[in-house]
Enzyme design. Structure first.
Site, short mmCIF file in Angstrom:
data_model
loop_
_atom_site.label_atom_id
_atom_site.label_comp_id
_atom_site.label_asym_id
_atom_site.label_seq_id
_atom_site.Cartn_x
_atom_site.Cartn_y
_atom_site.Cartn_z
N ASP A 101 51.81 91.52 50.40
CA ASP A 101 51.83 90.47 49.40
C ASP A 101 51.36 91.08 48.08
O ASP A 101 50.31 91.71 48.03
CB ASP A 101 50.84 89.37 49.83
CG ASP A 101 51.33 87.98 49.49
OD1 ASP A 101 51.70 87.77 48.32
OD2 ASP A 101 51.31 87.11 50.38
N ASP A 203 54.04 87.05 44.93
CA ASP A 203 53.47 85.72 44.79
C ASP A 203 53.92 85.08 43.47
O ASP A 203 53.92 85.73 42.42
CB ASP A 203 51.94 85.87 44.80
CG ASP A 203 51.20 84.56 44.96
OD1 ASP A 203 51.41 83.88 45.98
OD2 ASP A 203 50.41 84.21 44.06
N GLU A 266 58.56 84.91 45.78
CA GLU A 266 58.22 83.51 46.09
C GLU A 266 58.66 82.65 44.91
O GLU A 266 58.15 82.81 43.80
CB GLU A 266 56.72 83.33 46.30
CG GLU A 266 56.40 81.90 46.73
CD GLU A 266 54.94 81.46 46.49
OE1 GLU A 266 54.51 80.52 47.14
OE2 GLU A 266 54.27 82.06 45.63
N HIS A 327 52.25 79.57 54.86
CA HIS A 327 50.83 79.22 54.84
C HIS A 327 50.49 78.15 53.80
O HIS A 327 49.32 77.84 53.61
CB HIS A 327 50.01 80.48 54.57
CG HIS A 327 50.31 81.05 53.21
ND1 HIS A 327 51.55 81.57 52.87
CD2 HIS A 327 49.56 81.13 52.10
CE1 HIS A 327 51.52 81.95 51.61
NE2 HIS A 327 50.33 81.70 51.12
N ASP A 328 51.51 77.65 53.12
CA ASP A 328 51.26 76.62 52.11
C ASP A 328 51.83 75.26 52.50
O ASP A 328 51.60 74.27 51.79
CB ASP A 328 51.91 77.03 50.77
CG ASP A 328 51.27 78.27 50.17
OD1 ASP A 328 50.04 78.42 50.29
OD2 ASP A 328 52.00 79.09 49.57
C1 GLC Z 1 51.22 81.17 46.22
C2 GLC Z 1 50.55 81.36 47.55
C3 GLC Z 1 49.46 80.35 47.70
C4 GLC Z 1 48.46 80.58 46.60
C5 GLC Z 1 49.13 80.53 45.23
C6 GLC Z 1 48.23 81.06 44.17
O1 GLC Z 1 51.89 79.97 46.13
O2 GLC Z 1 51.50 81.29 48.57
O3 GLC Z 1 48.84 80.42 48.95
O4 GLC Z 1 47.44 79.62 46.67
O5 GLC Z 1 50.28 81.33 45.21
O6 GLC Z 1 48.09 82.44 44.31
#
Ligand code: GLC
Length: 530
Positions: A101, A203, A266, A327-328
């Site tokens: 990541d 991310d 992402e 995970h979100d």
């Molecule tokens: C992304 C991650 C999430 C995190 C956010 C801020 O969306 O997947 O878990 O809280 O970024 O870094």
């Protein structure tokens, strides 16, 4: 064509590990790298080709690793640098790729870069972050909102300016318009690529560049009070700016300095905007994550429409991908129910494009209710009570029926699901009809079936709540029929029919199909057509 000889991130299946919750080896209740190494054989038996680890770098853990204080270290909670090298070697030794990541949008407020930047207005790193003067009345520079609630601007008393944070105030945003920042992060990428990692999941890549003039975001006319507060304004000026594509292309060039690596982004955007992240002439991300299935109403018509929309929006030559959980977002088994979770698995593994699987979904792990006193997620803490908490999808992996499901010998950092004694990887591995056995079969079938990897996607007309499509390659075709309803139904099969290769109940294999295909409630079927 030999599937194994093709591009791994096109032919393979990606498995996301949330390291805190996968396997604890040292008894502190939090998963670690040594734990992951011990579980690699499980992943090779499952048949996945690559693992993506959520952040493992030194972090104050305000956002559980998405607040990084050192981009090139390993947080002691997860292990040591040597453990990391051991993980790379062990993964590669078992023919698993390893994706890290990369969190380039923001650092921790404890990162030395930010400590310097906030030191004084004329610090050489001041412009590495986004500092703005207050408005004349002292208020924040504009109306941009933090995704975790409240203003996205934090006033810094010492230097009399605000800094911007799209997430927590402990996660200040880097200034990606500054070439030094770009250079520094590209060096971080090279550092890990040289260490042997096979790529990055980047991310919030669509957040990297913000409006140069910091204009107010428009108010969201459709906002309603039950929703997270940041949705009150649209992100027109704070994210998805045209100049971000230049940065994505630069990242891609860094990744391409090395052989056979992948860049995944992402991106939570509508499909038409999402596909821009493939870049001009595909110079951007190899795989901008496609999250359409995460929030889709679970019925055949909606899913058929979103697949069509995605397929049509893809630029020529762009490789598709599908994500069922992360995970979100709430666990798929809770979103659609246990019976439909099998249909979802068959959908994920038979669509055109790289599947990404979230740890535990292969054993049907459900969303776990977290008692108020055990809430960990900062989003839930900031915006309580409206269901935004992400702890419920991050609970420890259910390995077995033993203490703490075999996850830890200590006190797990999040509670385990109360069904772990029956619903666990060990029990399901020895049950030929379990959801885990279904995942193993689906992944294996995909691995050995050109139609499923490289075949065209051809939607079929169906009646009722059935989604059906063909995957066609070189004159050969598989039919996939998914019954989204709990009622039995049937569909007409044109042509010469075929033979059932797999069903979600792991039965009927070899059954002859001609004219009509019967589907039980919640059943998915793959037919090899003649
Ligand atoms: C992304 C991650 C999430 C995190 C956010 C801020 O969306 O997947 O878990 O809280 O970024 O870094």
């Amino acid at each position: 064509m030999n599937i194994a000889a093709t591009v791994w991130w096109q032919a393979g299946t990606i498995y996301q590990i949330y390291p805190r919750s996968f396997q604890d080896a040292n008894g502190d209740g939090i998963g670690d790298l040594t734990g992951i190494i011990g579980r690699l054989p499980y992943l090779t038996r499952l048949g996945v080709d690559a693992i993506w680890l959520s952040p493992i770098f030194p972090s104050p853990m305000a956002d559980f690793g998405y607040d990084i204080s050192d981009y090139i270290g390993i947080d002691p909670i997860f292990g040591t640098s040597a453990d990391f090298d051991a993980l790379v070697a062990a993964a590669h030794g078992q023919r698993l790729k390893l994706i890290l990541d990369l969190v380039p949008n923001h650092t921790s407020d404890q990162h030395p870069w930010f400590l310097e930047s906030r030191g004084s207005r004329d610090n050489p790193k001041r412009d590495w972050y986004i500092w703005r003067d207050p408005k004349p009345d002292g208020s924040a520079p504009n109306n941009w909102m933090s995704e975790f609630g409240g203003s996205a601007w934090q006033f810094d008393d010492a230097t009399g300016q605000y800094y911007y944070h799209a997430f927590l105030d402990k996660q200040p945003d880097l200034n990606w318009r500054n070439p030094e920042v770009r250079h520094a992060i590209y060096e971080v990428m090279r550092f890990w690529l040289r260490r042997g990692v096979d790529g990055f999941r980047v991310d919030v890549i669509w957040h990297l560049i913000k409006d140069g003039e910091f204009r107010d975001n428009p108010v969201n006319p459709n906002f309603n009070a039950g929703r997270p507060p940041h949705e009150a304004v649209l992100t027109l000026h704070s994210a998805d700016q045209p100049e971000v594509q230049e940065v994505v292309a630069e990242m891609r060039r860094v990744v391409d300095e090395f052989d056979d690596r992948v860049l995944i982004g992402e991106v939570y955007l509508p499909v038409e905007r999402l596909v821009a992240y493939y870049g001009k002439d595909l110079s951007g991300a190899n795989l901008p994550f496609n999250f359409a299935l995460l929030s889709a109403p679970w019925n055949a018509r909606e899913i058929a429409a979103l697949i069509d929309r995605y397929e049509q929006a893809l630029p020529l030559g762009a490789w598709p991908n599908w994500v069922l959980g992360n995970h979100d977002r709430p666990r798929v088994a809770s979103r659609v129910g246990a019976a439909q979770a099998r249909v979802a698995a068959m959908l994920l593994l038979t669509l055109r494009g790289t599947p990404t699987l979230y740890y535990g979904d292969e054993i049907g792990m459900r969303q776990v209710a977290i008692p108020a006193e055990r809430v960990q997620d900062p989003f839930e803490k900031n915006v309580p009570g409206i269901g935004v908490g992400r702890d419920g999808c991050r609970t420890p992996m259910q390995w077995g029926a033993t203490d703490n499901a075999g996850f830890t010998s200590g006190e797990p950092w999040l509670p385990l699901a109360d069904d772990f004694a029956t619903d666990n990887a060990a029990a399901f591995a020895s049950d030929p009809h379990s959801i885990l056995s279904l995942y193993v079969k689906l992944i294996d079938l995909r691995k050995h079936t050109l139609e499923l990897v490289f075949g065209d996607y051809v939607p079929l007309q169906t009646a009722g709540d059935v989604l059906a499509y063909l995957r066609v390659y070189d004159g050969r075709a598989l039919l996939v029929a998914l019954n989204f309803s709990s009622e039995a139904t049937s569909m007409h099969v044109e042509g010469e029919g075929g033979e059932i290769a797999l069903t979600t109940e792991l039965d009927r294999r070899g059954e002859n199909v001609s004219g009509v295909l019967e589907l039980r409630g919640n059943e998915g079927v793959i037919v090899r057509l003649r």
